[in-house]
Design an enzyme around this catalytic site. Structure first.
Site, PDB file in Angstrom:
ATOM      1  N   HIS A  14       0.749  -1.377  -0.122  1.00  0.00           N
ATOM      2  CA  HIS A  14      -0.044   0.041  -0.028  1.00  0.00           C
ATOM      3  C   HIS A  14       0.933   1.238  -0.011  1.00  0.00           C
ATOM      4  O   HIS A  14       1.522   1.521   0.915  1.00  0.00           O
ATOM      5  CB  HIS A  14      -0.676  -0.179   1.315  1.00  0.00           C
ATOM      6  CG  HIS A  14      -1.732   1.032   1.425  1.00  0.00           C
ATOM      7  ND1 HIS A  14      -1.639   1.768   2.507  1.00  0.00           N
ATOM      8  CD2 HIS A  14      -2.901   1.517   0.701  1.00  0.00           C
ATOM      9  CE1 HIS A  14      -2.957   2.660   2.296  1.00  0.00           C
ATOM     10  NE2 HIS A  14      -3.638   2.521   1.189  1.00  0.00           N
ATOM     11  N   GLU A  41       0.855  -0.665  -4.676  1.00  0.00           N
ATOM     12  CA  GLU A  41      -0.633   0.207  -4.778  1.00  0.00           C
ATOM     13  C   GLU A  41      -0.069   1.426  -5.007  1.00  0.00           C
ATOM     14  O   GLU A  41       0.832   1.911  -3.963  1.00  0.00           O
ATOM     15  CB  GLU A  41      -1.561  -0.408  -3.724  1.00  0.00           C
ATOM     16  CG  GLU A  41      -2.783   0.499  -3.986  1.00  0.00           C
ATOM     17  CD  GLU A  41      -3.060   1.752  -3.325  1.00  0.00           C
ATOM     18  OE1 GLU A  41      -4.215   2.395  -3.345  1.00  0.00           O
ATOM     19  OE2 GLU A  41      -2.146   2.156  -2.253  1.00  0.00           O
ATOM     20  N   ASP A  43      -1.498   5.913  -5.704  1.00  0.00           N
ATOM     21  CA  ASP A  43      -2.691   6.927  -5.858  1.00  0.00           C
ATOM     22  C   ASP A  43      -2.131   7.923  -7.179  1.00  0.00           C
ATOM     23  O   ASP A  43      -1.016   8.501  -7.012  1.00  0.00           O
ATOM     24  CB  ASP A  43      -2.881   7.419  -4.658  1.00  0.00           C
ATOM     25  CG  ASP A  43      -3.208   6.409  -3.476  1.00  0.00           C
ATOM     26  OD1 ASP A  43      -4.269   5.884  -3.486  1.00  0.00           O
ATOM     27  OD2 ASP A  43      -2.411   6.396  -2.602  1.00  0.00           O
ATOM     28  N   HIS A  56      -1.543  10.562  -2.454  1.00  0.00           N
ATOM     29  CA  HIS A  56      -2.637  10.242  -1.922  1.00  0.00           C
ATOM     30  C   HIS A  56      -3.495  11.268  -1.549  1.00  0.00           C
ATOM     31  O   HIS A  56      -4.986  11.163  -2.319  1.00  0.00           O
ATOM     32  CB  HIS A  56      -2.604   9.420  -0.711  1.00  0.00           C
ATOM     33  CG  HIS A  56      -3.684   8.811  -0.054  1.00  0.00           C
ATOM     34  ND1 HIS A  56      -4.402   9.596   0.684  1.00  0.00           N
ATOM     35  CD2 HIS A  56      -4.427   7.643  -0.217  1.00  0.00           C
ATOM     36  CE1 HIS A  56      -5.707   8.995   1.264  1.00  0.00           C
ATOM     37  NE2 HIS A  56      -5.563   7.723   0.581  1.00  0.00           N
ATOM     38  N   GLU A 108      -4.714   3.278  -8.145  1.00  0.00           N
ATOM     39  CA  GLU A 108      -6.003   3.981  -7.921  1.00  0.00           C
ATOM     40  C   GLU A 108      -5.980   5.315  -8.535  1.00  0.00           C
ATOM     41  O   GLU A 108      -5.289   6.266  -7.912  1.00  0.00           O
ATOM     42  CB  GLU A 108      -5.977   4.199  -6.076  1.00  0.00           C
ATOM     43  CG  GLU A 108      -7.402   4.559  -5.973  1.00  0.00           C
ATOM     44  CD  GLU A 108      -7.454   4.753  -4.346  1.00  0.00           C
ATOM     45  OE1 GLU A 108      -6.679   4.195  -3.548  1.00  0.00           O
ATOM     46  OE2 GLU A 108      -8.409   5.428  -3.879  1.00  0.00           O
TER      47      GLU A 108
HETATM   48  O1  G3P Z   1      -6.511   0.658  -2.722  1.00  0.00           O
HETATM   49  C1  G3P Z   1      -7.334   0.609  -1.458  1.00  0.00           C
HETATM   50  C2  G3P Z   1      -6.973   1.674  -0.374  1.00  0.00           C
HETATM   51  O2  G3P Z   1      -5.798   2.069  -0.896  1.00  0.00           O
HETATM   52  C3  G3P Z   1      -8.013   2.833  -0.669  1.00  0.00           C
HETATM   53  O3  G3P Z   1      -7.750   3.465   0.620  1.00  0.00           O
HETATM   54  O4  G3P Z   1      -7.275   5.912   1.322  1.00  0.00           O
HETATM   55  O5  G3P Z   1      -5.328   4.230   1.216  1.00  0.00           O
HETATM   56  O6  G3P Z   1      -6.569   5.199  -0.825  1.00  0.00           O
HETATM   57  P1  G3P Z   1      -6.578   4.823   0.336  1.00  0.00           P
HETATM   58 CA    CA Z   2      -5.010   3.838  -2.312  1.00  0.00          CA
END
Ligand code: G3P
Ligand code: CA
Length: 229
Positions: A14, A41, A43, A56, A108
């Site tokens: 993450h 992962e 953003d 993010h 994301e």
């Molecule tokens: O991808 C799932 C998760 O990352 C969503 O929450 O706030 O960490 O982007 P956030």
């Molecule tokens: Ca995310």
């Protein structure tokens, strides 16, 4: 060798190895890969001058030494900020350029208007089989599927209520729900309908093992060493 998304259980890093390095930086992604993570992962947001950057929050306040909205700054203004340990906010292209072939990507989309460039970059880097594009925003997922039906998409939800139906209507292959709301019933309902199930954000080893035991296909974690501790 199996593709990045063909493992029996996916451990998805993450924002990279964000427990150990500044989140969503090249350093964090590199560390995740070094720690054996098969999938990272990240953003995506858009700058004032139309570049896709990996960050993010809506603003730079929490993760850099600057202040203000990402959408109110040019790429060069954003690049002048320190994102932690001297790292710069990376562009999506830079992340793909550095790490393609080394990991899969869960991308994301945090805002509308990022879909077209994201799909172009995925195609340009030959990553269609190595990415899942995810979002809380249904419009983003619809647009990505329209632009490129071959890209796998995933619907992110918090509670999971109605997520199987929504994911199917959107043509998604994945649902990702907050782990507190994941149940055995949701896992079986999703999987019976051909969906893969992931949970976020799981940083406790026992919790990760429990989720694996109820059959989730993967967890998103800040700790790439979660299940090896
Ligand atoms: O991808 C799932 C998760 O990352 C969503 O929450 O706030 O960490 O982007 P956030
Ligand atoms: Ca995310």
């Amino acid at each position: 060798m199996k593709g990045f998304f063909e493992k029996d259980f996916l451990l998805i890093s993450h924002r990279g190895a964000s427990r150990y390095e500044p989140e969503n930086t090249l350093r964090s992604f590199r560390r995740a890969i070094e720690m054996g993570s098969g999938v990272i992962e990240l953003d995506v947001r858009r700058t004032l001058d139309g570049h896709l950057v990996v960050i993010h929050d809506r603003t730079v306040n929490r993760t850099t030494d600057g202040k203000g909205a990402v959408s109110g700054k040019t790429l060069s203004e954003l690049r002048s900020l320190d994102a932690g340990k001297g790292e710069r906010i990376p562009t999506l292209e830079e992340v793909m350029g550095n790490f393609s072939g080394q990991c899969g990507f869960v991308i994301e989309l945090k805002e509308k208007g990022t879909e077209k460039q994201t799909v172009s970059l995925i195609k340009a880097h030959g990553l269609i089989k190595d990415v899942v594009v995810v979002s809380f925003l249904k419009d983003c997922l619809r647009e990505v599927k329209t632009l490129c039906p071959d890209v796998i998409t995933g619907l992110i939800t918090v509670f999971g209520i109605g997520c199987v139906r929504s994911a199917l209507l959107l043509g998604c292959r994945v649902v990702a729900t907050n782990h507190h709301f994941m149940t055995r019933r949701l896992v079986s309902d999703a999987q019976r309908n051909g969906l893969l199930v992931c949970c976020w954000t799981v940083n406790d080893t026992k919790r990760g093992e429990k989720l694996a035991a109820i059959g989730v296909n993967g967890v998103i974690t800040d700790k790439p060493d979660l299940l090896r501790a």
